[in-house]
Design an enzyme around this catalytic site. Structure first.
Site, PDB file in Angstrom:
ATOM      1  N   LYS A  34       7.423   6.902   2.566  1.00  0.00           N
ATOM      2  CA  LYS A  34       6.447   6.430   1.817  1.00  0.00           C
ATOM      3  C   LYS A  34       5.377   6.374   2.720  1.00  0.00           C
ATOM      4  O   LYS A  34       5.256   5.678   3.609  1.00  0.00           O
ATOM      5  CB  LYS A  34       6.741   5.000   1.172  1.00  0.00           C
ATOM      6  N   ASP A  61       2.174   6.415  -2.081  1.00  0.00           N
ATOM      7  CA  ASP A  61       1.737   5.134  -2.377  1.00  0.00           C
ATOM      8  C   ASP A  61       0.353   4.827  -2.511  1.00  0.00           C
ATOM      9  O   ASP A  61       0.071   3.819  -1.559  1.00  0.00           O
ATOM     10  CB  ASP A  61       2.778   4.096  -1.888  1.00  0.00           C
ATOM     11  N   LEU A  62      -0.666   5.417  -3.166  1.00  0.00           N
ATOM     12  CA  LEU A  62      -1.988   4.955  -3.239  1.00  0.00           C
ATOM     13  C   LEU A  62      -2.600   4.311  -4.384  1.00  0.00           C
ATOM     14  O   LEU A  62      -3.431   3.881  -4.490  1.00  0.00           O
ATOM     15  CB  LEU A  62      -2.849   6.444  -2.939  1.00  0.00           C
ATOM     16  N   LYS A  63      -1.629   4.033  -5.214  1.00  0.00           N
ATOM     17  CA  LYS A  63      -1.895   3.144  -6.529  1.00  0.00           C
ATOM     18  C   LYS A  63      -3.126   3.296  -7.003  1.00  0.00           C
ATOM     19  O   LYS A  63      -4.069   2.503  -7.051  1.00  0.00           O
ATOM     20  CB  LYS A  63      -1.723   1.526  -6.222  1.00  0.00           C
ATOM     21  N   PHE A  64      -3.337   4.586  -7.700  1.00  0.00           N
ATOM     22  CA  PHE A  64      -4.595   5.045  -8.100  1.00  0.00           C
ATOM     23  C   PHE A  64      -4.955   4.178  -9.269  1.00  0.00           C
ATOM     24  O   PHE A  64      -4.131   3.859 -10.196  1.00  0.00           O
ATOM     25  CB  PHE A  64      -4.413   6.566  -8.535  1.00  0.00           C
ATOM     26  N   ASP A  66      -8.462   3.646 -11.604  1.00  0.00           N
ATOM     27  CA  ASP A  66     -10.113   4.259 -11.720  1.00  0.00           C
ATOM     28  C   ASP A  66     -10.158   4.469 -13.108  1.00  0.00           C
ATOM     29  O   ASP A  66      -9.325   4.572 -13.990  1.00  0.00           O
ATOM     30  CB  ASP A  66     -10.346   5.258 -10.639  1.00  0.00           C
ATOM     31  N   ILE A  67     -11.467   5.253 -13.374  1.00  0.00           N
ATOM     32  CA  ILE A  67     -11.553   5.856 -14.566  1.00  0.00           C
ATOM     33  C   ILE A  67     -10.531   7.084 -14.854  1.00  0.00           C
ATOM     34  O   ILE A  67     -10.279   7.594 -13.955  1.00  0.00           O
ATOM     35  CB  ILE A  67     -13.031   6.401 -14.974  1.00  0.00           C
ATOM     36  N   THR A 125       5.274  -6.826  -5.985  1.00  0.00           N
ATOM     37  CA  THR A 125       5.919  -7.639  -5.758  1.00  0.00           C
ATOM     38  C   THR A 125       5.785  -8.988  -4.933  1.00  0.00           C
ATOM     39  O   THR A 125       6.549  -9.938  -4.865  1.00  0.00           O
ATOM     40  CB  THR A 125       7.270  -7.188  -5.167  1.00  0.00           C
ATOM     41  N   ARG A 187      14.890  -7.294   0.875  1.00  0.00           N
ATOM     42  CA  ARG A 187      14.973  -7.958   1.875  1.00  0.00           C
ATOM     43  C   ARG A 187      16.832  -8.225   1.878  1.00  0.00           C
ATOM     44  O   ARG A 187      17.341  -8.548   0.779  1.00  0.00           O
ATOM     45  CB  ARG A 187      14.639  -9.309   1.792  1.00  0.00           C
ATOM     46  N   GLN A 196       6.226 -11.040   0.697  1.00  0.00           N
ATOM     47  CA  GLN A 196       6.802 -10.809  -0.815  1.00  0.00           C
ATOM     48  C   GLN A 196       7.086 -12.036  -1.164  1.00  0.00           C
ATOM     49  O   GLN A 196       7.520 -13.074  -0.599  1.00  0.00           O
ATOM     50  CB  GLN A 196       7.865  -9.839  -0.511  1.00  0.00           C
ATOM     51  N   GLY A 216      10.482  -1.455   4.159  1.00  0.00           N
ATOM     52  CA  GLY A 216       9.631  -1.457   5.419  1.00  0.00           C
ATOM     53  C   GLY A 216       9.872  -2.220   6.490  1.00  0.00           C
ATOM     54  O   GLY A 216      10.835  -1.905   7.237  1.00  0.00           O
ATOM     55  N   ARG A 217       9.579  -3.332   6.559  1.00  0.00           N
ATOM     56  CA  ARG A 217       9.753  -4.312   7.577  1.00  0.00           C
ATOM     57  C   ARG A 217      11.106  -4.957   7.528  1.00  0.00           C
ATOM     58  O   ARG A 217      11.497  -5.053   8.890  1.00  0.00           O
ATOM     59  CB  ARG A 217       8.620  -5.739   7.110  1.00  0.00           C
TER      60      ARG A 217
HETATM   61  O1  C5P Z   1       7.678  -4.110   4.371  1.00  0.00           O
HETATM   62  P1  C5P Z   1       8.156  -4.116   2.692  1.00  0.00           P
HETATM   63  O2  C5P Z   1       9.455  -3.764   2.750  1.00  0.00           O
HETATM   64  O3  C5P Z   1       7.901  -5.495   2.216  1.00  0.00           O
HETATM   65  O4  C5P Z   1       7.092  -3.120   2.344  1.00  0.00           O
HETATM   66  C1  C5P Z   1       7.125  -2.716   1.044  1.00  0.00           C
HETATM   67  C2  C5P Z   1       6.002  -1.664   0.676  1.00  0.00           C
HETATM   68  O5  C5P Z   1       6.133  -1.568  -0.661  1.00  0.00           O
HETATM   69  C3  C5P Z   1       4.751  -2.041   1.206  1.00  0.00           C
HETATM   70  O6  C5P Z   1       4.291  -0.726   1.798  1.00  0.00           O
HETATM   71  C4  C5P Z   1       3.911  -2.178   0.056  1.00  0.00           C
HETATM   72  O7  C5P Z   1       2.654  -1.792  -0.294  1.00  0.00           O
HETATM   73  C5  C5P Z   1       4.841  -1.449  -1.219  1.00  0.00           C
HETATM   74  N1  C5P Z   1       4.877  -2.083  -2.525  1.00  0.00           N
HETATM   75  C6  C5P Z   1       5.049  -3.289  -2.623  1.00  0.00           C
HETATM   76  N2  C5P Z   1       4.877  -3.942  -4.309  1.00  0.00           N
HETATM   77  C7  C5P Z   1       4.566  -2.982  -5.066  1.00  0.00           C
HETATM   78  C8  C5P Z   1       4.315  -1.566  -4.915  1.00  0.00           C
HETATM   79  C9  C5P Z   1       4.209  -1.163  -3.435  1.00  0.00           C
HETATM   80  O8  C5P Z   1       5.399  -4.175  -1.817  1.00  0.00           O
HETATM   81  N3  C5P Z   1       4.732  -3.320  -6.383  1.00  0.00           N
END
Ligand code: C5P
Length: 239
Positions: A34, A61-64, A66-67, A125, A187, A196, A216-217
């Site tokens: 991602k 994952d840029l979550k557009f 806009d118009i 989330t 998690r 989160q 991610g983390r």
């Molecule tokens: O580190 P972690 O697992 O919390 O990362 C979650 C990833 O998912 C982040 O990059 C965050 O931008 C993305 N995300 C999110 N909730 C959403 C959409 C995307 O946490 N609804």
């Protein structure tokens, strides 16, 4: 799909060299990476190219939001980059999502490129019921709001949504089989929740009906990230 094919590793770093080191290291375990706001802003579209050259698929994952014209054009640019998946905010409305999908579909047919999956972001989330009500001003329940936005994404012809695992079963019931549910906020039992709010374990999220998990983390911040990804993949396979 095998467990690890459902895992999306979030490259939430601002250094493109380090991001590619992560891709090289995790590529044997993870198929989809991602690229979000942080890495795309720091590293640019070449990040997508470099990940693809290494055999990885990209969730942009840029979550557009806009118009409609702007989002549709951004979607077409994402498709031309060769991303596997990208997303728009479902709260941008039906016309915005529809226009984006139509322009992407038409461009991909005309230019003979693989059409990316397009997802609608429901409610982040990291947001709680209280934040949604008291700060954003949505008076109905979080579940009702997620249900409404998922239905809107389906109506617009999108391929699925990004949503918490806690809402996955409800979305599956409302939007049917075949509608993709991509779930962040994952998690493991041994990792902190960070910022989160609506988290789930990999097993729980898959059992609730998620198709892909974004992590991610809970992987990258572990003392042994490869061990963490192996444990998560094993948990996913057993779910
Ligand atoms: O580190 P972690 O697992 O919390 O990362 C979650 C990833 O998912 C982040 O990059 C965050 O931008 C993305 N995300 C999110 N909730 C959403 C959409 C995307 O946490 N609804």
């Amino acid at each position: 799909m095998a467990g690890s094919e459902k895992l999306i590793l979030a490259l939430d770093v601002d250094d493109s060299g380090y991001a590619l080191q992560l891709v090289d290291k995790f590529r044997p375990y993870v198929g989809i990476f991602k690229v979000g706001l942080e890495l795309f802003t720091a590293g640019g579209p070449s990040m997508v190219d470099e990940i693809r050259k290494r055999g990885g698929k990209v969730f942009l994952d840029l979550k557009f939001h806009d118009i409609p014209t702007t989002v549709a054009k951004a979607g077409v640019a994402a498709a031309r980059m060769g991303v596997f998946m990208f997303n728009v905010h479902a709260s941008g409305g039906l016309d915005m999502m529809k226009r984006c999908r139509e322009d992407v579909v038409n461009t991909c047919l005309r230019e003979n490129i693989d059409r990316p999956r397009i997802l609608g972001v429901t409610v982040l989330t990291s947001m709680s019921r209280e934040v949604l009500r008291d700060e954003v001003g949505i008076q109905h329940s979080l579940n009702t709001h997620v249900r409404h936005l998922s239905g809107l994404a389906l109506k617009a012809g999108l391929d699925g949504v990004v949503a918490s695992g806690r809402e996955a079963a409800m979305i599956r019931g409302h939007c049917g089989r075949g509608f993709l549910i991509v779930t962040p906020g994952i998690r493991t039992s041994w990792t902190p929740v960070d910022d989160q709010m609506r988290t789930m374990t990999p097993r729980e999220a898959l059992r609730e009906g998620a198709d892909y998990l974004v992590m991610g983390r809970a992987i990258l911040n572990q003392p042994d990230p490869i061990k963490a990804v192996e444990l998560v993949s094993a948990e996913m396979l057993s779910a």
